[in-house]
Write a protein that holds these residues in place. Structure first.
Motif, short mmCIF file in Angstrom:
data_model
loop_
_atom_site.label_atom_id
_atom_site.label_comp_id
_atom_site.label_asym_id
_atom_site.label_seq_id
_atom_site.Cartn_x
_atom_site.Cartn_y
_atom_site.Cartn_z
N UNK A 1 6.96 2.29 -1.64
CA UNK A 1 6.91 1.62 -3.15
C UNK A 1 7.94 0.81 -3.45
N UNK A 2 9.13 1.02 -3.05
CA UNK A 2 10.22 0.15 -3.47
C UNK A 2 10.00 -1.44 -2.85
N UNK A 3 9.46 -1.33 -1.21
CA UNK A 3 9.17 -2.42 -0.65
C UNK A 3 8.12 -3.34 -1.58
N UNK A 4 7.18 -2.62 -1.91
CA UNK A 4 6.17 -3.59 -2.76
C UNK A 4 6.87 -4.22 -4.18
N UNK A 5 7.46 -3.36 -4.74
CA UNK A 5 8.28 -3.44 -6.00
C UNK A 5 9.27 -4.96 -5.72
N UNK A 6 10.02 -4.62 -4.86
CA UNK A 6 10.98 -5.80 -4.23
C UNK A 6 10.28 -7.31 -4.30
N UNK A 7 9.19 -7.17 -3.53
CA UNK A 7 8.44 -8.45 -3.34
C UNK A 7 7.72 -8.81 -4.79
N UNK A 8 7.62 -7.80 -5.61
CA UNK A 8 6.79 -8.45 -7.00
C UNK A 8 7.99 -8.82 -7.63
N UNK A 9 9.08 -8.26 -7.69
CA UNK A 9 10.36 -8.55 -8.48
C UNK A 9 10.79 -9.88 -8.22
N UNK A 10 10.57 -10.26 -7.05
CA UNK A 10 11.30 -11.49 -6.57
C UNK A 10 10.30 -12.76 -7.02
N UNK B 1 10.56 -16.96 -1.10
CA UNK B 1 9.99 -18.40 -1.23
C UNK B 1 9.09 -18.83 0.01
N UNK B 2 9.54 -18.37 0.98
CA UNK B 2 8.64 -18.51 2.48
C UNK B 2 7.51 -17.61 2.42
N UNK B 3 7.29 -16.75 1.55
CA UNK B 3 6.24 -15.92 1.46
C UNK B 3 5.28 -16.19 0.13
N UNK B 4 5.00 -17.38 -0.18
CA UNK B 4 4.19 -17.56 -1.54
C UNK B 4 3.32 -16.54 -2.21
N UNK B 5 2.64 -15.75 -1.35
CA UNK B 5 1.72 -14.79 -1.91
C UNK B 5 2.29 -13.24 -2.08
N UNK B 6 3.81 -13.27 -2.25
CA UNK B 6 4.47 -12.04 -2.47
C UNK B 6 3.59 -11.20 -3.65
N UNK B 7 3.26 -11.76 -4.63
CA UNK B 7 2.71 -10.69 -5.62
C UNK B 7 1.19 -10.02 -5.07
N UNK B 8 0.55 -10.96 -4.53
CA UNK B 8 -0.51 -10.43 -4.01
C UNK B 8 -0.36 -9.34 -2.82
N UNK B 9 0.82 -9.57 -1.88
CA UNK B 9 1.11 -8.74 -1.09
C UNK B 9 1.49 -7.43 -1.65
#
Length: 268
Positions: free
Chosen positions: A201-210, A224-232
């Motif tokens: 879960x913290x892996x997903x949270x990290x992408x969402x926070x950034x 910034x090189x992964x523009x769909x981070x929230x979706x991921x």
């Protein structure tokens, strides 16, 4: 009755000789030779890129820093049958929030990524993601598509060397893989963590926070090189919704905070 027995028998014989003939037309020696050349070229390219990085960046050789990172990587490898010694882990002193995989199993981690992660599981998720790129051969797939196999082979044999190496490095460190490969790396990393009893879960949270940060400065390379981070982040959490898993930490919370403090002390 006799016809019913003979016909399947004849078909089986025809199929057998057809398969035998087809296999006999393949130049197995040449095929094996081509694979050897590609493997050798991949190794050479990875080493050339790392030489370029190590000549221009500050590489950390502090045992305390590298050994703690090894502790965080070890359960991922051990519980997913990944040979730890096959991975060449490098830590770069840089504030950029970044990590990326190179050919020949090189994995580059910036100190900025480590200190930005609130908890060890987030960092392990990112590390698992990059290890997945290595294990699934995504690195060479990306480079072959963007740079071209012939150019890569040329670089590995000395042709256009430094120019191509810099282009390869730019491609790997600052631009995303396509969505299919990114999702495969994400989900492989999640499975790596689950197999090691590490909470994903913290892996997903990290992408969402950034992804929520309004100012995506140049230092935020990994997001910034992964523009769909929230979706991921959302599809990772959806995948975890009905799963039961343990939530073990690899090192204590105190050790994790001390690790980040050590990095800041050694790099300031």
């Amino acid at each position: 009755m006799v016809k019913k027995i003979i016909l399947p028998g004849l078909l089986l014989i025809v199929a057998f000789f057809g398969l035998f003939y087809g296999l006999s037309q393949i130049d197995w020696v040449n095929e094996f030779h081509v694979k050897q050349i590609r493997s050798s070229s991949e190794n050479k390219i990875g080493d050339l890129i790392w030489e370029e990085i190590s000549s221009t960046e500050k590489v950390i050789f502090n045992d305390s820093i590298s050994k703690t990172l090894d502790k965080l990587i070890e359960p991922i490898c051990k519980n997913n049958k990944i040979e730890r010694d096959s991975l060449k882990i490098h830590i770069i002193e840089k504030d950029d929030i970044n990590a990326f995989a190179l050919p020949n199993n090189h994995l580059v981690v910036y100190t900025g990524l480590i200190t930005e992660c609130k908890n060890q599981e987030a960092l392990q998720g990112v590390l698992g993601h990059e290890i997945a790129h290595i294990e699934n051969n995504h690195v060479m797939k990306k480079l072959s598509k963007e740079i071209g196999l012939s150019v890569l082979l040329s670089a590995s044999t000395g042709g256009k060397g430094s120019v191509v190496v810099k282009e390869i490095l730019k491609s790997l460190s600052s631009s995303a893989y396509d969505r299919t490969l990114e999702k495969e790396a994400d989900m492989t990393s999640v499975d790596y963590l689950l197999n090691a009893n590490i909470n994903p879960e913290p892996f997903a949270d990290f992408m969402f926070e950034l992804a929520q940060q309004n100012d995506l400065s140049d230092s935020l390379y990994w997001v910034s090189s992964h523009p769909e981070s929230e979706e991921r982040a959302k599809y990772i959490l959806a995948y975890l919704k009905d799963k039961k898993y343990q939530k073990q930490t690899t090192i204590s919370s105190t050790a994790w905070e001390n690790y980040k403090k050590l990095i800041k002390e050694k790099t300031n």
